[in-house]
Design a protein around this motif. Sequence first.
Motif, PDB file in Angstrom:
ATOM      1  N   ASN A 248       7.250 121.393  25.236  1.00  0.00           N
ATOM      2  CA  ASN A 248       7.296 121.105  26.760  1.00  0.00           C
ATOM      3  C   ASN A 248       8.383 121.496  27.638  1.00  0.00           C
ATOM      4  OD1 ASN A 248       4.522 120.193  26.394  1.00  0.00           O
ATOM      5  ND2 ASN A 248       5.427 118.098  25.554  1.00  0.00           N
ATOM      6  N   GLY A 249       9.284 122.335  26.910  1.00  0.00           N
ATOM      7  CA  GLY A 249      10.432 122.877  27.670  1.00  0.00           C
ATOM      8  C   GLY A 249      11.962 122.061  27.792  1.00  0.00           C
ATOM      9  N   LEU A 250      12.437 122.196  28.956  1.00  0.00           N
ATOM     10  CA  LEU A 250      13.719 121.576  28.927  1.00  0.00           C
ATOM     11  C   LEU A 250      13.672 120.670  30.315  1.00  0.00           C
ATOM     12  CD1 LEU A 250      16.140 124.442  28.150  1.00  0.00           C
ATOM     13  CD2 LEU A 250      15.680 122.448  26.520  1.00  0.00           C
ATOM     14  N   SER A 251      14.319 119.506  30.282  1.00  0.00           N
ATOM     15  CA  SER A 251      14.729 118.856  31.711  1.00  0.00           C
ATOM     16  C   SER A 251      15.980 118.074  31.375  1.00  0.00           C
ATOM     17  CB  SER A 251      13.527 118.342  32.265  1.00  0.00           C
ATOM     18  OG  SER A 251      13.219 116.869  31.476  1.00  0.00           O
ATOM     19  N   TRP A 252      16.554 117.369  32.463  1.00  0.00           N
ATOM     20  CA  TRP A 252      17.900 116.607  32.622  1.00  0.00           C
ATOM     21  C   TRP A 252      17.378 115.178  33.219  1.00  0.00           C
ATOM     22  CZ3 TRP A 252      21.248 117.053  28.752  1.00  0.00           C
ATOM     23  CH2 TRP A 252      22.362 116.137  28.648  1.00  0.00           C
ATOM     24  N   GLY A 253      16.015 114.900  33.189  1.00  0.00           N
ATOM     25  CA  GLY A 253      15.499 113.840  33.966  1.00  0.00           C
ATOM     26  C   GLY A 253      15.128 112.551  32.994  1.00  0.00           C
ATOM     27  N   ALA A 254      13.921 112.005  33.559  1.00  0.00           N
ATOM     28  CA  ALA A 254      13.475 110.486  32.971  1.00  0.00           C
ATOM     29  C   ALA A 254      12.705 110.948  31.602  1.00  0.00           C
ATOM     30  CB  ALA A 254      12.699 109.794  34.013  1.00  0.00           C
ATOM     31  N   ASP A 255      12.159 112.078  31.397  1.00  0.00           N
ATOM     32  CA  ASP A 255      11.521 112.263  30.246  1.00  0.00           C
ATOM     33  C   ASP A 255      12.240 112.506  29.086  1.00  0.00           C
ATOM     34  OD1 ASP A 255       9.725 113.193  28.218  1.00  0.00           O
ATOM     35  OD2 ASP A 255       8.972 114.884  29.090  1.00  0.00           O
ATOM     36  N   PRO A 256      12.453 111.483  28.201  1.00  0.00           N
ATOM     37  CA  PRO A 256      13.503 111.596  26.920  1.00  0.00           C
ATOM     38  C   PRO A 256      13.035 112.536  26.099  1.00  0.00           C
ATOM     39  CG  PRO A 256      11.803 109.818  26.975  1.00  0.00           C
ATOM     40  CD  PRO A 256      11.429 110.206  27.991  1.00  0.00           C
ATOM     41  N   ASP A 257      11.784 113.064  25.971  1.00  0.00           N
ATOM     42  CA  ASP A 257      11.511 114.462  25.017  1.00  0.00           C
ATOM     43  C   ASP A 257      11.948 115.484  25.664  1.00  0.00           C
ATOM     44  OD1 ASP A 257      10.175 112.581  23.016  1.00  0.00           O
ATOM     45  OD2 ASP A 257       8.291 112.659  24.165  1.00  0.00           O
ATOM     46  N   THR A 258      11.629 115.812  26.671  1.00  0.00           N
ATOM     47  CA  THR A 258      12.288 117.087  27.104  1.00  0.00           C
ATOM     48  C   THR A 258      13.679 117.275  27.457  1.00  0.00           C
ATOM     49  OG1 THR A 258      11.832 116.591  29.543  1.00  0.00           O
ATOM     50  CG2 THR A 258      10.090 117.903  28.315  1.00  0.00           C
ATOM     51  N   LYS A 259      14.329 115.926  27.415  1.00  0.00           N
ATOM     52  CA  LYS A 259      15.893 115.894  27.565  1.00  0.00           C
ATOM     53  C   LYS A 259      16.449 116.240  26.276  1.00  0.00           C
ATOM     54  CE  LYS A 259      19.413 113.188  29.543  1.00  0.00           C
ATOM     55  NZ  LYS A 259      19.792 111.967  30.262  1.00  0.00           N
ATOM     56  N   PHE A 260      15.987 115.661  25.276  1.00  0.00           N
ATOM     57  CA  PHE A 260      16.025 115.736  23.675  1.00  0.00           C
ATOM     58  C   PHE A 260      16.220 117.251  23.264  1.00  0.00           C
ATOM     59  CE2 PHE A 260      15.030 116.725  19.409  1.00  0.00           C
ATOM     60  CZ  PHE A 260      15.959 116.012  18.838  1.00  0.00           C
ATOM     61  N   ASN A 261      15.353 118.070  23.917  1.00  0.00           N
ATOM     62  CA  ASN A 261      15.148 119.538  23.702  1.00  0.00           C
ATOM     63  C   ASN A 261      16.520 120.469  23.752  1.00  0.00           C
ATOM     64  OD1 ASN A 261      12.636 119.251  22.754  1.00  0.00           O
ATOM     65  ND2 ASN A 261      11.547 119.710  24.868  1.00  0.00           N
ATOM     66  N   TRP A 262      17.505 119.833  24.806  1.00  0.00           N
ATOM     67  CA  TRP A 262      18.636 120.351  24.917  1.00  0.00           C
ATOM     68  C   TRP A 262      19.471 120.120  23.713  1.00  0.00           C
ATOM     69  CZ3 TRP A 262      20.045 123.456  28.726  1.00  0.00           C
ATOM     70  CH2 TRP A 262      19.317 123.236  29.918  1.00  0.00           C
ATOM     71  N   HIS A 263      19.369 119.219  22.746  1.00  0.00           N
ATOM     72  CA  HIS A 263      20.109 118.892  21.477  1.00  0.00           C
ATOM     73  C   HIS A 263      19.882 120.206  20.691  1.00  0.00           C
ATOM     74  CE1 HIS A 263      22.027 117.046  18.369  1.00  0.00           C
ATOM     75  NE2 HIS A 263      20.978 117.034  17.689  1.00  0.00           N
ATOM     76  N   PRO A 264      18.757 120.559  20.282  1.00  0.00           N
ATOM     77  CA  PRO A 264      18.322 121.645  19.205  1.00  0.00           C
ATOM     78  C   PRO A 264      18.938 122.936  19.770  1.00  0.00           C
ATOM     79  CG  PRO A 264      16.450 120.816  19.934  1.00  0.00           C
ATOM     80  CD  PRO A 264      17.465 119.714  20.327  1.00  0.00           C
ATOM     81  N   LEU A 265      18.697 123.149  20.988  1.00  0.00           N
ATOM     82  CA  LEU A 265      18.896 124.469  21.802  1.00  0.00           C
ATOM     83  C   LEU A 265      20.519 124.517  21.886  1.00  0.00           C
ATOM     84  CD1 LEU A 265      18.499 127.115  23.494  1.00  0.00           C
ATOM     85  CD2 LEU A 265      18.367 125.688  25.386  1.00  0.00           C
ATOM     86  N   LEU A 266      21.183 123.572  22.090  1.00  0.00           N
ATOM     87  CA  LEU A 266      22.607 123.683  22.429  1.00  0.00           C
ATOM     88  C   LEU A 266      23.189 123.699  20.965  1.00  0.00           C
ATOM     89  CD1 LEU A 266      23.442 121.600  25.597  1.00  0.00           C
ATOM     90  CD2 LEU A 266      22.955 124.249  25.403  1.00  0.00           C
ATOM     91  N   MET A 267      22.838 123.308  20.109  1.00  0.00           N
ATOM     92  CA  MET A 267      23.454 123.176  18.649  1.00  0.00           C
ATOM     93  C   MET A 267      23.387 124.546  18.027  1.00  0.00           C
ATOM     94  SD  MET A 267      25.238 120.490  17.911  1.00  0.00           S
ATOM     95  CE  MET A 267      25.412 118.881  17.895  1.00  0.00           C
ATOM     96  N   VAL A 268      22.075 125.186  18.334  1.00  0.00           N
ATOM     97  CA  VAL A 268      21.749 126.400  17.736  1.00  0.00           C
ATOM     98  C   VAL A 268      22.799 127.448  18.331  1.00  0.00           C
ATOM     99  CG1 VAL A 268      20.368 128.201  17.306  1.00  0.00           C
ATOM    100  CG2 VAL A 268      19.725 125.813  16.728  1.00  0.00           C
ATOM    101  N   VAL A 269      22.699 127.360  19.725  1.00  0.00           N
ATOM    102  CA  VAL A 269      23.613 128.270  20.524  1.00  0.00           C
ATOM    103  C   VAL A 269      25.067 128.175  20.306  1.00  0.00           C
ATOM    104  CG1 VAL A 269      24.086 129.212  22.855  1.00  0.00           C
ATOM    105  CG2 VAL A 269      21.793 128.712  22.461  1.00  0.00           C
TER     106      VAL A 269
END
Length: 246
Positions: free
Chosen positions: A43-64
């Motif tokens: 479900n993509g990326l966000s930096w808001g109230a949705d904990p799941d889409t906020k979590f998605n920054w973790h694998p992306l930034l770790m790999v990049v």
Amino acid sequence: MDQIGEPTQNQRLEGFNILLGLTEAVGTILVILVISWINYHRNGLSWGADPDTKFNWHPLLMVVGFVFLYANAMLLYRIQRNVRKRRLKLMHAGLMLFIIVLVIISLVAVFDNHNMKKIPNMYSLHSWVGLTSIILFCCQWVAGCISFLYPGLQGNLRASYMPIHVYFGNAGFIGVLVSCLLGLNEKAIFQLKEKYAQFVGEGVMINIIGIFIIVFGGLTMYLVSQNQYKRLPRPEDDVLLTRTND
């Protein structure tokens, strides 16, 4: 003006450009796969109230940051072999600092996710290996800045520390790869549960991402471990960092 990528003296660089191109291609595909996985299955990326889409920054930034950019920071002295050592040191340190910034953002994302969902922090092997790799990386950066960027340090001390710096840099990168693989497996088991064993699309994609991490890491470690690909010393390498002329 500095020349980039041309052989210096009598270096044996057979196959280097091909292997480097293959490594960068695999790394680029890896990043694209992670972005595709996050967009189509998480479900993509966000930096808001949705904990799941906020979590998605973790694998992306770790790999990049911790995989792709870390590898390129390790390869910098081989890729830019005719750039002056002073400039290379600053480029290497700056890239490492940028990676630290990305890692911090990714940690904030995962801790916020756990706290929002009332999940305990730092209980898994993935988190232990990951945090150990992060601490080692930060210690490496501080020690490297002191050893190689401080102009008053004696040359013999720099030379003595260099093998230690290289060893722990490689060890930290391997730790990062292991942590990423553990994290992917953990995500697949927790999110997909019994579906993971049924070869669903997301599970297969996670496995493919893991394979690309292994291949990219293996190619990177081969390039940094081959003595014939090392940057040979240049007469101006001993110029103090305080000199302004490049």
